[in-house]
Design a protein around this motif. Structure first.
Motif, PDB file in Angstrom:
ATOM      1  N   GLY A   1      -4.440   8.216   5.034  1.00 21.17           N
ATOM      2  CA  GLY A   1      -3.226   8.455   4.239  1.00 21.17           C
ATOM      3  C   GLY A   1      -2.831   7.270   3.364  1.00 21.17           C
TER       4      GLY A   1
ATOM      5  N   ASN B   1       2.982  11.387   2.516  1.00 20.43           N
ATOM      6  CA  ASN B   1       2.227  10.571   3.463  1.00 20.43           C
ATOM      7  C   ASN B   1       3.102   9.553   4.167  1.00 20.43           C
ATOM      8  OD1 ASN B   1      -0.753  10.757   3.867  1.00 20.43           O
ATOM      9  ND2 ASN B   1      -0.599  11.155   1.675  1.00 20.43           N
TER      10      ASN B   1
ATOM     11  N   LYS C   1       5.405  10.262  12.532  1.00 21.54           N
ATOM     12  CA  LYS C   1       4.434  10.046  13.613  1.00 21.54           C
ATOM     13  C   LYS C   1       4.769   8.799  14.434  1.00 21.54           C
ATOM     14  CE  LYS C   1       0.590  10.535  11.048  1.00 21.54           C
ATOM     15  NZ  LYS C   1      -0.805  10.759  10.662  1.00 21.54           N
TER      16      LYS C   1
ATOM     17  N   ASP D   1       5.330  11.337   6.541  1.00 20.58           N
ATOM     18  CA  ASP D   1       4.488  11.803   7.665  1.00 20.58           C
ATOM     19  C   ASP D   1       4.236  10.653   8.644  1.00 20.58           C
ATOM     20  OD1 ASP D   1       2.683  13.616   9.020  1.00 20.58           O
ATOM     21  OD2 ASP D   1       1.055  12.375   8.189  1.00 20.58           O
ATOM     22  N   ASN D   2       3.891   9.497   8.098  1.00 22.90           N
ATOM     23  CA  ASN D   2       3.660   8.315   8.942  1.00 22.90           C
ATOM     24  C   ASN D   2       4.928   7.937   9.699  1.00 22.90           C
ATOM     25  OD1 ASN D   2       1.086   8.139   8.117  1.00 22.90           O
ATOM     26  ND2 ASN D   2       1.343   6.317   6.824  1.00 22.90           N
TER      27      ASN D   2
HETATM   28 MG    MG Z   1      -0.706   8.826   7.481  1.00 27.25          MG
END
Ligand code: MG
Ligand code: ATP
Length: 474
Positions: free
Chosen positions: A431, A365, A372, A368-369
Motif C-alpha cells: 500500500g 490506503n 488496521k 486502511d492502514n
Molecule cells: Mg496498507
C-alpha cells in the motif's frame, strides 16, 4: 606515432626547410653580388685594355697604312705584361677571328667571339681546368683594323667562397636543428601533457574506476577539455550509481515478491492437499477451505496492488484542478459502513492540482492502514489544511504506532513491521509503496510521524490550484 612525436617531426621538417632555403638564398645572394662585381671589373679591364691598345696602335710607325700583325703581337705582349701577378690573360684575334696573339694558358673557346660585334662588350662565365673565369670580348678599331680583344679574369675565389659558405651554413644548420629538436621535444612533451593525463583518466574509467578525475595542468583549451571531461565523469558516476541503486532495488523487489508469493502458496497447496488426500470432518474441511480462500484473496490483493504500481508508473498522472472536499466526501462514503471506527473529518475547502483517482487511492490506503493499526472503536482523524507550501492532507490514528527505526522502511514494497499481524489483516505490504509512487508523480512524498503505542500521523502536501480559483472568483 604519438601526437608529441608528430609535432616534433613536423616542427623539425619545417625548421629544416626554413633554415635550408634561407641559408641557400643568403649564400647565393652573396655569391651573385660578388660575381656581379667581378663581372663589372672584368668588363672595365677589357675596356681599359681596349683603350690602351688603341692608344698604343696610334704610336706605331705606319708602314702600310694598316696595323701589321707583328705590331699587334708587340702591343698585346706589352699589355699582357702590364698585369699584376704574372700578367694578364688576353687574346687578340683578327677580322676572320683568327688568333694573332694569346697569353699562355688562355683556355677559352670561340663561342663568345662568335657573338662579339662592333662596339659591344660581351662576357661569359666559364670553367676550365678546375678554375672559373669571366671571359670578356670586345672589338678594337686600330689603324684600319677591326680586331677582337678577349680577356680572362680568374674568379675561382668567388666560387670557392660560395662553397665555403654552404659548408659553414650546413654545419650551422645542423647545430641549430639539433638545438631546435631539443627545445621542441621539451615544448611538445609539455604541450601534450594534458592529453596524456586525459588518456590515463579515460583508461581508468574504462576499467571501471568512475571516481578517477584527470589532473588539470593548463588553462587553455586542453585545460577546459579536462574540466569538461571531469564534469562528464561526475555525471557518469552519478548516473551509474543511480542505475546500480535501481538495479539493487529491483532485485530486492523481485526477491521480496518471490518470498511473499511463496508463503501463501505453500499454505494453499498444503491445505488443498489435505482436502483431497484425506477425509476430514466438516469443521476441519471448512477451516481448510477458509484458509485457502483468505490466502487466495491476499494473493489477489497483492497482484492487484502490483498491477496498480506498474500501471501508475507507466501511465503517469493527469494533473487537474480537483476540489479537496470531493476527495474527503469520497473517503467518507467509502468508510461509512465501517461502524467499528470513529472517523472525524476536519478540512478547509480548496482546490488542489492532482489526479483525483490516484489521490483517492492514496487516502484510502492511509485510512486502511490507520484502521488496521487501531483497536475497534478508536478514533481516526482525517484533515485537510492550507499551508504556505500547499494543501496538507493528513490521517491520524491512535493505534499501535511504528517503532522509530522502522518508519523509514515501511514505504518499501512488501515491508511490514509485524508480518503476522499485517497478514492477518490481509496486508500485502504494498500500500505505502503504491502511495509513494503516486505522490512522486505529484512531486510530493509521504511524511510519517509516529509514537509507539500512541498513534501515527501520515500526511502529504499537494499544490494548491489557486490560479483558476482566482479566475473563478472574478
Ligand atoms: Mg496498507
Ligand atoms: P497493503 O496496504 O498492501 O494491504 P500493508 O498495509 O501491510 O498491506 P503498507 O500499507 O505498505 O502495507 O504498510 C506497510 C507496513 O507499515 C504495515 O504492514 C504496517 O506494519 C506499517 N504501517 C503502515 N501504516 C501504519 C500505521 N498507521 N500505524 C502503524 N503501522 C503502520
Amino acid at each position: 606515432m604519438k601526437f608529441s612525436q608528430k609535432l616534433l617531426l613536423w616542427t623539425t621538417i619545417i625548421i629544416a626547410l626554413t633554415l635550408g632555403f634561407s641559408g641557400y638564398y643568403f649564400v647565393n645572394y652573396v655569391f651573385e653580388t660578388s660575381l656581379a662585381r667581378e663581372v663589372e671589373q672584368a668588363l672595365d679591364e677589357n675596356s681599359i685594355l681596349r683603350f690602351a691598345f688603341e692608344t698604343a696602335a696610334l704610336n706605331v710607325p705606319v708602314k702600310y697604312d694598316m696595323l701589321q700583325d707583328g705590331s699587334v703581337e708587340q702591343i698585346a705582349s706589352n699589355l699582357e705584361a702590364g698585369g699584376q701577378e704574372g700578367g694578364r690573360l688576353l687574346r687578340i684575334c683578327d677580322e676572320q677571328r683568327q688568333t694573332l696573339y694569346a697569353s699562355d694558358g688562355f683556355a677559352a673557346d670561340d663561342v663568345l667571339l662568335a657573338s662579339a660585334a662592333e662596339n659591344r662588350y660581351a662576357y661569359r662565365v666559364i670553367a676550365s681546368g678546375g678554375r672559373y673565369y669571366i671571359h670578356t670580348a670586345s672589338s678594337v678599331n686600330a689603324l684600319g683594323r677591326g680586331l677582337f680583344l678577349e680577356t680572362l679574369r680568374d674568379v675561382s675565389q668567388v666560387f670557392e667562397e660560395r662553397r665555403t659558405g654552404f659548408r659553414v651554413y650546413r654545419r650551422l644548420m645542423l647545430l641549430m636543428l639539433l638545438l631546435g629538436i631539443m627545445v621542441m621535444y621539451f615544448i611538445a612533451s609539455r604541450l601534450t601533457k594534458p592529453i596524456r593525463l586525459l588518456m590515463h583518466a579515460t583508461r581508468r574509467m574504462a576499467s571501471g574506476d568512475y571516481s578517477y578525475r584527470a589532473e588539470q595542468v593548463s588553462e587553455d583549451e586542453l585545460g577546459l577539455l579536462t574540466q569538461d571531461f571531469n564534469r562528464m565523469s561526475e555525471a557518469l558516476e552519478r548516473t551509474i550509481g543511480q542505475l546500480e541503486e535501481e538495479v539493487q532495488a529491483r532485485e530486492d523487489f523481485v526477491g521480496a515478491f518471490a518470498h511473499e508469493l511463496k508463503t501463501p502458496l505453500t499454505s494453499i497447496i498444503g491445505y488443498a492437499d489435505m482436502l483431497r488426500s484425506r477425509k476430514l470432518d466438516e469443521e476441519k474441511s471448512l477451516l481448510s477451505a477458509n484458509y485457502i480462500y483468505t490466502e487466495g484473496r491476499r494473493l489477489e490483493t497483492m497482484s492487484l496492488r502490483l498491477l496498480d504500481i506498474i500501471v501508475t508508473k507507466k501511465e503517469g498522472a493527469k494533473l487537474q484542478r480537483v476540489p479537496a472536499a470531493a476527495l474527503f466526501e469520497y473517503l467518507r462514503s467509502m468508510f461509512l459502513p465501517n461502524e467499528n471506527m470513529e472517523f472525524v473529518f476536519d478540512y478547509e475547502p480548496a482546490y488542489v492540482r492532482a489526479d483525483g483517482t490516484l489521490i483517492q487511492t492514496v487516502l484510502v490506503n492511509l485510512l486502511d492502514n490507520a484502521c488496521k493499526a487501531s483497536e475497534a472503536g478508536s478514533r481516526v482523524e482525517i484533515g485537510g489544511h492550507c499551508e504556505p507550501g500547499g494543501y496538507r492532507f493528513s490521517v491520524t490514528d491512535h493505534g499501535i504506532g511504528i517503532p522509530a527505526e522502522e518508519v523509514s522502511k515501511i514505504t518499501q514494497a512488501f515491508y511490514m513491521v509485524d508480518k503476522s499481524r499485517s497478514r492477518n489483516r490481509n496486508g500485502a505490504g504494498l500500500g505505502l509503496a503504491l502511495c509513494t509512487e503516486i505522490l512522486r508523480l505529484h512531486d510530493s512524498r509521504l511524511e510519517i510521524a509516529s509514537v509507539q503505542e500512541e498513534g501515527t500521523t501520515v500526511g502529504f502536501l499537494l499544490a494548491i490550484d489557486g490560479e483558476e480559483e482566482a479566475h473563478e472568483e472574478e
